[in-house]
Design a protein around this motif. Structure first.
Motif, PDB file in Angstrom:
ATOM      1  N   ALA A 530      45.612  32.571  -2.165  1.00 16.07           N
ATOM      2  CA  ALA A 530      45.527  31.106  -2.333  1.00 16.07           C
ATOM      3  C   ALA A 530      46.500  30.398  -1.392  1.00 16.07           C
ATOM      4  N   GLU A 531      47.686  30.975  -1.233  1.00 14.18           N
ATOM      5  CA  GLU A 531      48.693  30.386  -0.340  1.00 14.18           C
ATOM      6  C   GLU A 531      48.225  30.455   1.112  1.00 14.18           C
ATOM      7  N   LYS A 532      47.634  31.577   1.500  1.00 11.01           N
ATOM      8  CA  LYS A 532      47.108  31.701   2.870  1.00 11.01           C
ATOM      9  C   LYS A 532      46.025  30.652   3.126  1.00 11.01           C
ATOM     10  N   GLN A 533      45.199  30.435   2.125  1.00 16.19           N
ATOM     11  CA  GLN A 533      44.107  29.461   2.271  1.00 16.19           C
ATOM     12  C   GLN A 533      44.648  28.042   2.435  1.00 16.19           C
ATOM     13  N   LEU A 534      45.677  27.702   1.653  1.00 21.47           N
ATOM     14  CA  LEU A 534      46.282  26.363   1.749  1.00 21.47           C
ATOM     15  C   LEU A 534      46.897  26.135   3.128  1.00 21.47           C
ATOM     16  N   ARG A 535      47.603  27.131   3.613  1.00 23.02           N
ATOM     17  CA  ARG A 535      48.234  27.013   4.930  1.00 23.02           C
ATOM     18  C   ARG A 535      47.185  26.875   6.024  1.00 23.02           C
ATOM     19  N   HIS A 536      46.132  27.673   5.914  1.00 23.31           N
ATOM     20  CA  HIS A 536      45.058  27.602   6.910  1.00 23.31           C
ATOM     21  C   HIS A 536      44.410  26.220   6.907  1.00 23.31           C
ATOM     22  N   GLU A 537      44.135  25.706   5.715  1.00 28.17           N
ATOM     23  CA  GLU A 537      43.464  24.405   5.605  1.00 28.17           C
ATOM     24  C   GLU A 537      44.299  23.299   6.259  1.00 28.17           C
ATOM     25  N   LYS A 538      45.615  23.343   6.012  1.00 25.45           N
ATOM     26  CA  LYS A 538      46.516  22.343   6.595  1.00 25.45           C
ATOM     27  C   LYS A 538      46.511  22.436   8.121  1.00 25.45           C
ATOM     28  N   HIS A 539      46.588  23.654   8.639  1.00 28.41           N
ATOM     29  CA  HIS A 539      46.594  23.845  10.091  1.00 28.41           C
ATOM     30  C   HIS A 539      45.257  23.432  10.708  1.00 28.41           C
ATOM     31  N   TYR A 540      44.165  23.804  10.065  1.00 22.67           N
ATOM     32  CA  TYR A 540      42.845  23.502  10.620  1.00 22.67           C
ATOM     33  C   TYR A 540      42.636  21.986  10.721  1.00 22.67           C
ATOM     34  N   ARG A 541      43.106  21.274   9.693  1.00 17.57           N
ATOM     35  CA  ARG A 541      42.962  19.813   9.685  1.00 17.57           C
ATOM     36  C   ARG A 541      43.690  19.210  10.893  1.00 17.57           C
ATOM     37  N   TYR A 542      44.871  19.718  11.191  1.00 17.12           N
ATOM     38  CA  TYR A 542      45.649  19.188  12.327  1.00 17.12           C
ATOM     39  C   TYR A 542      45.023  19.581  13.668  1.00 17.12           C
ATOM     40  N   VAL A 543      44.745  20.865  13.846  1.00 13.13           N
ATOM     41  CA  VAL A 543      44.267  21.365  15.143  1.00 13.13           C
ATOM     42  C   VAL A 543      42.900  20.772  15.495  1.00 13.13           C
ATOM     43  N   SER A 544      42.039  20.599  14.514  1.00 11.96           N
ATOM     44  CA  SER A 544      40.683  20.103  14.792  1.00 11.96           C
ATOM     45  C   SER A 544      40.675  18.619  15.142  1.00 11.96           C
ATOM     46  N   THR A 545      41.714  17.888  14.744  1.00 13.30           N
ATOM     47  CA  THR A 545      41.758  16.448  15.077  1.00 13.30           C
ATOM     48  C   THR A 545      42.627  16.175  16.305  1.00 13.30           C
ATOM     49  N   HIS A 546      43.654  16.997  16.520  1.00 12.09           N
ATOM     50  CA  HIS A 546      44.533  16.805  17.683  1.00 12.09           C
ATOM     51  C   HIS A 546      44.099  17.748  18.810  1.00 12.09           C
ATOM     52  N   HIS A 547      42.880  17.555  19.266  1.00  9.85           N
ATOM     53  CA  HIS A 547      42.302  18.425  20.296  1.00  9.85           C
ATOM     54  C   HIS A 547      42.629  17.887  21.684  1.00  9.85           C
ATOM     55  N   VAL A 548      42.154  18.581  22.704  1.00 12.62           N
ATOM     56  CA  VAL A 548      42.500  18.212  24.067  1.00 12.62           C
ATOM     57  C   VAL A 548      41.966  16.829  24.434  1.00 12.62           C
ATOM     58  N   GLY A 549      40.837  16.467  23.874  1.00 10.47           N
ATOM     59  CA  GLY A 549      40.273  15.143  24.138  1.00 10.47           C
ATOM     60  C   GLY A 549      41.148  14.038  23.572  1.00 10.47           C
ATOM     61  N   TYR A 550      41.631  14.251  22.360  1.00  8.99           N
ATOM     62  CA  TYR A 550      42.538  13.291  21.719  1.00  8.99           C
ATOM     63  C   TYR A 550      43.792  13.117  22.563  1.00  8.99           C
ATOM     64  N   TRP A 551      44.331  14.240  23.049  1.00  8.89           N
ATOM     65  CA  TRP A 551      45.550  14.225  23.852  1.00  8.89           C
ATOM     66  C   TRP A 551      45.334  13.440  25.152  1.00  8.89           C
ATOM     67  N   ALA A 552      44.248  13.732  25.849  1.00 12.12           N
ATOM     68  CA  ALA A 552      43.979  13.075  27.136  1.00 12.12           C
ATOM     69  C   ALA A 552      43.745  11.578  26.949  1.00 12.12           C
ATOM     70  N   HIS A 553      42.959  11.233  25.924  1.00 13.05           N
ATOM     71  CA  HIS A 553      42.654   9.821  25.662  1.00 13.05           C
ATOM     72  C   HIS A 553      43.927   9.058  25.314  1.00 13.05           C
ATOM     73  N   SER A 554      44.767   9.667  24.480  1.00 11.34           N
ATOM     74  CA  SER A 554      46.007   9.021  24.058  1.00 11.34           C
ATOM     75  C   SER A 554      46.946   8.795  25.241  1.00 11.34           C
ATOM     76  N   PHE A 555      47.037   9.790  26.129  1.00 15.10           N
ATOM     77  CA  PHE A 555      47.917   9.662  27.297  1.00 15.10           C
ATOM     78  C   PHE A 555      47.430   8.529  28.203  1.00 15.10           C
ATOM     79  N   LEU A 556      46.123   8.495  28.482  1.00 18.54           N
ATOM     80  CA  LEU A 556      45.589   7.471  29.379  1.00 18.54           C
ATOM     81  C   LEU A 556      45.741   6.074  28.771  1.00 18.54           C
ATOM     82  N   GLN A 557      45.582   5.986  27.463  1.00 17.71           N
ATOM     83  CA  GLN A 557      45.758   4.708  26.763  1.00 17.71           C
ATOM     84  C   GLN A 557      47.178   4.183  26.960  1.00 17.71           C
ATOM     85  N   ASP A 558      48.155   5.083  26.820  1.00 15.54           N
ATOM     86  CA  ASP A 558      49.549   4.688  27.005  1.00 15.54           C
ATOM     87  C   ASP A 558      49.848   4.364  28.468  1.00 15.54           C
TER      88      ASP A 558
END
Length: 866
Positions: A530-558
Motif C-alpha cells: 500500500a505504501e509503494k502504491q501511494l508513493r508511486h501515485e504521488k510521483h506519477y501525478r507530478y511527472v505526468s504533468t511536469h513533462h518536457v512540454g510544460y517545461w519548454a512552454h513555461s521557459f518561453l513564457q518567462d
C-alpha cells in the motif's frame, strides 16, 4: 512569416543571386526516414523561401541553439543518389529526426501551430567541406536545422578538451588538484571554446530576425555565446538554460576565466536552472565576484545588471510523455517484458535496476558495494535479489573512464564469485548499447530503481521508470495484473542529483554512505504494498504533468515576459571582448556633456549646486574618506563665485564634516542626510526636523550589537540622530543575509517609534522620520527664494538610493515657484543605472573633472572682473 535573413541563407547556400519568389535552383533529392523527400518545386508549401505574402499569419519564431542538432545522419550505402555536392559526396546522406533528443521533444510544448522552431548546432558525423553547402541547404529546407561545421581539430579541443576536461568536471565539483584529477586550465583549449562559440554566433546571424525572434541557448558548451549575440544585437531576446549542476562559489572561483563566463551568461535575459541550489550558487558567484545584488519581485528572482534585469528561472526539465507511452505500446516492448519476466520473476527473483552512463560521477561502483553489503547483511536475499546494472557508453573519453570501467568489472566479478550459485548471479552488468524499448522493458519489470550518482545535473531515469511502471492495459496482461490493480514503484535516489527535490516519495540517500544505501535497498524491498502504491501515485501525478512540454512552454513564457521591457529602453554597448555588456536605460537618460554644462554655467547668474560626498566626490571603496586638497580647492573656487550656493549633502556626522571642510568658509553643509545643516562655516547649525526624541536608540542599539557580534567585519556608527550598521567588510553573502534579518528585526521592535529603518549600500540605518536629502534640496531652494534668488542653474549629483530623494525634489521643482522657469537643471547620478536623474557620469574621476571645469570657469570670470 519568413524573415529576410532566413531567406538569405538559402540564397547564400545555393550560390544563386537573391530571388523574390520561389528559388530558381532545384534542390537535389535527399533520402529521409521513412521516405524520399521530393524536390521542393514539387510542393511550393515546403519552400522556406516562398513569398512571404503567401502566408497571412505571422508566427513567433524561436531559434534553439545546442551543441548537437536533433538529427541522425548516415551515409547512403548505394550509389543511386543524384545528390552529389562534390567529389566526396556521390553517395549522399540519409537524415532523420533523433526522437530521443530533448531539443526535438521540447518542440511539442511550444505548440507547432503557434511557434516556428529553427535549430542551430553540430552534427554527430563529420561532413566533408565539399558537401557542407549542400547539407546546409538540405537540413534547412527539410528540417529547419542550421548545421555548424567545425574542423575536427577545433571540435576536439573545444568539446573533448575544454568542455569535457575542464568545465564538466569542475561543474560536478571536481577540482584539478593534480594533473590526474580533472583537467588543469589550458588557455589554448579556452581559446578554442571561445572560437567555437563565435562560429555558432555567425551561423545564428544568418537566420535571425533580431527584432522578433527568440533565441534559446542550451548548456555549458555555449556559455559565452550570449555575449557574441548581444554584441551584434543589443535587444536580442535571449534565454539560456544550464543542464548541468552549477557549483558552489568556493569551487567555481577556482576557474581562471570565472568572471568572463559569469558576464557572458548575464548577457542573457533569462537564465534557467534545474534546482534552487544551482541557481543559488550562480547568484552567490555573481554577488561575490561581480558585486551584484538580486531580489525576488512578485515571485520572480531578478538580478540587476547595468540597468537590465536578468531573470532567474528554476524549473527541472521533464520527459516526453507521448514518446514514452508510444514505446510502451510497441509489440517488441511487450515481448521483451515477457522475456524478462520469465528470466527473473519466473525464477522467483526480484529485480533491482540501475541505469547509468559509464562515467566517474554516476556512482556505479558505490551502488555495487551497497549491493554487496545488502547480500552480506541479509543472507535471505541471496539467490532471490538481482541487481541489473545497465551501463551506457560514457560521453567523454580518457583515463578516468577506463578506471571506472575496470573498477566496475572487477567489483561485479568479485560479488558474483562470492555470492553467485549455479543459475544465479546477484549482479548482471549490461554494458552493450540497448535499444530504447529494451531499456523501457527493464523499467517495467524492476521492483526498484536505484539512481545513486554522486553528482548529476538532472537525471531523468527516475521519471522514465515511474511512467514505465504505470504501464498500460496490454502490459498489465503480460504482467498478469487486473486492469484495476493500483500500480507501484520504488525509487532510491541520491541527494546529489537534480531530480531528487521533486521526488518526495523516493528514499533519498548519500551515495557515499554504503551502509545507508544498502539499508535503503532493503527498505524498498520490504515496504508494504500500500505504501509503494501511494508513493508511486504521488510521483506519477507530478511527472505526468511536469513533462518536457510544460517545461519548454513555461521557459518561453518567462522569456517573453522578461523581454517586454526591451522596447522601452535605450541600449548602449560598453566594454571589450568578453567584458562586453549592454547598459539599458530610460530613453531620456544620457551622459552629462562637459560642453553642455559649461555653456549653461557661463550664461546663468544664480546657481544652486548640491553634491553628495561618499561615492560622488570620494570613491566608495576609499579607506581614507577625507577630502583631498584638490577637492577643497575646487569647492573654494566654486564658493568664491557670488552667483553660487554650494552644498555638500552627506550621511556623515556634522562633527566629521566640520573637521573635513574647515578650510571652506562659504560652503554649505548638510549632515546626517540633512538632519543638520548650515549655509556657511560660521553660521549656526539648523535642524530640518523638530526636536528629535532619541530614546529609540536604547531599543535599537542592543539589537544592532547582537548582529555586529555575530557578523565578522561589521561595525556600528553612532551618529547624533541616527544609528548605522555597516557591513562592507563582512562576507558579502552573509552580510546581505544578516542585513535583511536585521532590517526585519528593527522594523518589528521600532514599529511604534518615530523612526524609519532603511537599507542602503552595505548599511542598515535607523533615522528620524521625515529626514531625507530631499528635505535639504527643498530647504536650500526655499532659502534662496526668500532672499530673492531664483536659481536659473541647478546641479545635483549623487550616487545611491538616498540621493534619489534630491533628484525627485529638484525635478518636481522645475514647474514651481522656487526655480526660474527657464532654469537649466542637471540631476546627475554616478554610473549608468536606473535613476530619477536625467544624466549620468561614469565615476568619481569624471565628477571631479567636471567640478574642476566649472571651478575654472568661475576663476576666469573673477579674474576678468578684477
Amino acid at each position: 512569416m519568413v524573415s529576410r535573413s532566413y531567406s538569405n541563407l538559402l540564397e547564400l547556400a545555393s550560390g544563386e543571386p537573391p530571388s523574390l519568389g520561389r528559388m530558381s535552383r532545384r534542390i537535389p533529392r535527399i533520402m529521409t526516414v521513412p521516405g524520399i523527400i521530393s524536390d521542393i518545386d514539387d510542393d511550393p508549401t515546403e519552400s522556406v523561401c516562398s513569398d512571404p505574402s503567401s502566408s497571412s499569419v505571422q508566427r513567433d519564431r524561436i531559434i534553439i541553439v545546442a551543441n548537437q542538432l536533433p538529427i541522425r545522419a548516415q551515409r547512403r550505402s548505394d550509389n543511386s543518389s543524384n545528390g552529389g555536392g562534390g567529389s566526396n559526396s556521390s553517395k549522399g546522406w540519409i537524415f532523420s529526426w533523433d526522437e530521443n533528443s530533448l531539443y526535438l521533444q521540447m518542440k511539442d510544448g511550444l505548440g507547432d501551430d503557434d511557434i516556428e522552431v529553427i535549430y542551430v548546432g553540430c552534427l554527430k558525423e563529420e561532413i566533408h567541406p565539399n558537401e557542407q553547402d549542400e547539407v546546409s541547404q538540405i537540413l534547412l529546407e527539410t528540417f529547419k536545422c542550421v548545421p555548424t561545421f567545425l574542423p575536427p581539430d577545433l571540435f576536439s579541443r573545444y568539446y573533448h578538451g575544454f568542455c569535457k576536461q575542464q568545465l564538466w568536471p569542475l561543474f560536478h565539483y571536481m577540482l584539478p588538484l593534480s594533473p590526474d584529477l580533472g583537467g588543469r586550465f589550458n588557455r589554448s583549449l579556452w581559446q578554442a571554446y571561445v572560437s567555437v562559440n563565435k562560429i555558432f554566433a555567425d551561423r545564428i546571424m544568418e537566420v535571425i530576425n533580431p527584432e522578433d525572434d527568440f533565441v534559446w541557448i542550451h548548456d555549458y558548451h555555449l556559455m559565452v555565446l550570449p555575449t557574441f549575440l548581444r554584441k551584434r544585437f543589443n535587444r536580442v531576446k535571449l534565454g539560456f538554460f544550464l543542464h548541468s549542476p552549477f557549483p558552489s562559489s568556493e569551487i567555481y572561483k577556482t576557474l581562471p576565466i570565472r568572471e568572463e563566463l559569469l558576464r557572458a551568461l548575464l548577457n542573457s535575459d533569462l537564465i534557467g536552472f534545474h534546482t534552487f541550489d544551482y541557481a543559488r550558487h550562480f547568484l552567490s558567484c555573481c554577488s561575490r565576484m561581480l558585486g551584484l545584488t538580486y531580489e525576488s519581485k512578485r515571485g520572480y528572482i531578478g538580478l540587476e545588471y547595468y540597468g537590465r534585469t536578468v531573470s532567474i528561472k528554476i524549473l527541472p526539465v521533464g520527459i516526453h510523455m507521448g514518446q514514452l507511452q508510444s514505446v510502451l505500446s510497441l509489440p517488441e516492448t511487450e515481448a521483451k517484458v515477457a522475456e524478462l519476466l520469465k528470466q527473473y520473476c519466473g525464477q522467483g527473483r526480484t529485480m533491482l535496476l540501475g541505469v547509468d552512463d559509464m562515467d566517474i560521477f554516476k556512482g556505479i561502483s558505490l551502488k555495487l558495494l551497497a549491493m554487496e553489503q545488502l547480500l552480506l547483511q541479509h543472507p535471505e536475499c541471496q539467490g532471490k535479489v538481482v541487481l541489473v546494472q545497465i551501463a551506457n557508453p560514457a560521453r567523454g573519453r580518457g583515463k578516468d573512464v577506463k578506471e571506472v570501467q575496470e573498477e566496475t568489472y572487477s567489483t561485479v566479478k568479485r560479488i558474483n564469485e562470492t555470492f553467485g550459485m549455479p543459475g544465479y548471479n546477484p549482479v548482471v552488468l549490461v554494458d552493450e548499447p540497448l535499444k530504447f524499448y529494451e531499456r523501457i522493458a527493464y523499467y517495467v519489470v524492476a521492483e526498484c530503481c536505484l539512481v545513486t550518482a554522486v553528482r548529476d545535473g538532472m537525471n531523468l531515469i527516475p521519471y522514465e521508470y515511474i511512467i514505465s511502471r504505470q504501464g498500460n492495459e496490454r502490459l498489465d496482461k503480460v504482467l498478469g495484473l487486473e486492469p484495476s490493480t493500483p500500480k507501484k514503484s520504488m525509487l532510491v535516489v541520491s541527494e546529489f542529483i537534480g531530480c531528487s527535490p521533486s521526488l518526495s516519495g523516493a528514499i533519498r540517500v548519500n551515495p557515499w554512505n554504503i551502509d545507508a544505501v544498502a539499508d535503503a535497498m532493503d527498505c524498498a524491498l520490504a515496504m508494504a504494498e500500500a505504501e509503494k502504491q501511494l508513493r508511486h501515485e504521488k510521483h506519477y501525478r507530478y511527472v505526468s504533468t511536469h513533462h518536457v512540454g510544460y517545461w519548454a512552454h513555461s521557459f518561453l513564457q518567462d522569456l517573453e515576459r522578461t523581454c517586454r521591457e526591451h522596447v522601452r529602453r535605450r541600449c548602449w554597448g560598453i566594454g571589450f571582448g568578453l567584458s562586453f555588456r549592454v547598459v539599458a536605460l530610460d530613453p531620456n537618460f544620457r551622459k552629462l556633456s562637459m560642453e553642455h554644462i559649461v555653456s549653461a554655467y557661463k550664461r546663468t547668474t544664480t546657481r544652486a549646486i548640491l553634491l553628495d560626498y561618499d561615492g560622488t566626490l570620494m570613491p566608495q571603496a576609499s579607506i581614507d574618506k577625507s577630502p583631498s586638497s584638490k577637492s577643497i580647492d575646487i569647492l573654494n573656487s566654486l564658493c568664491r563665485d557670488k552667483n553660487n550656493m554650494v552644498f555638500i549633502v552627506s550621511a556623515k556626522s556634522r562633527k566629521t564634516l566640520t573637521e573635513w571642510f574647515s578650510p571652506c568658509e562659504k560652503l554649505g553643509i548638510a549632515a546626517e542626510h540633512g538632519c543638520f545643516l548650515r549655509l556657511k562655516r560660521d553660521a549656526e547649525w539648523e535642524t530640518c526636523v523638530p526636536a528629535v526624541d532619541l530614546s529609540w536608540k536604547q531599543i535599537a542599539e542592543p539589537v544592532m550589537k547582537q548582529y555586529m557580534e555575530t557578523t565578522d567585519g561589521s561595525y556600528i556608527e553612532d551618529k547624533e540622530t541616527a544609528l548605522v550598521w555597516c557591513y562592507e567588510d563582512a562576507d558579502p553573502d552573509f552580510g546581505s543575509c544578516q542585513a535583511k534579518e536585521l532590517l526585519d528585526h528593527l522594523e518589528s521592535v521600532l514599529a511604534n517609534e518615530p523612526v524609519t529603518v532603511k537599507s542602503g549600500q552595505n548599511v542598515v540605518e535607523v533615522k528620524p522620520q521625515g529626514v531625507s536629502k530631499g528635505l535639504v534640496a527643498k530647504h536650500l531652494l526655499s532659502a534662496m527664494q526668500e532672499r530673492g534668488m531664483l536659481p536659473d542653474f541647478v546641479l545635483c549629483i549623487g550616487d545611491d538610493r538616498s540621493d534619489e530623494d534630491m533628484f525627485e525634489v529638484i525635478i518636481s521643482s522645475i514647474a514651481g515657484p522656487s526655480i526660474d522657469p527657464r532654469a537649466e537643471v542637471f540631476a546627475c547620478t554616478v554610473g549608468k543605472k536606473p535613476s530619477k536623474a536625467k544624466y549620468y557620469l561614469d565615476d568619481t574621476v569624471e565628477i571631479v573633472r567636471l567640478m574642476q571645469g566649472l571651478a575654472s570657469v568661475s576663476d576666469q570670470m573673477l579674474s576678468a572682473l578684477v
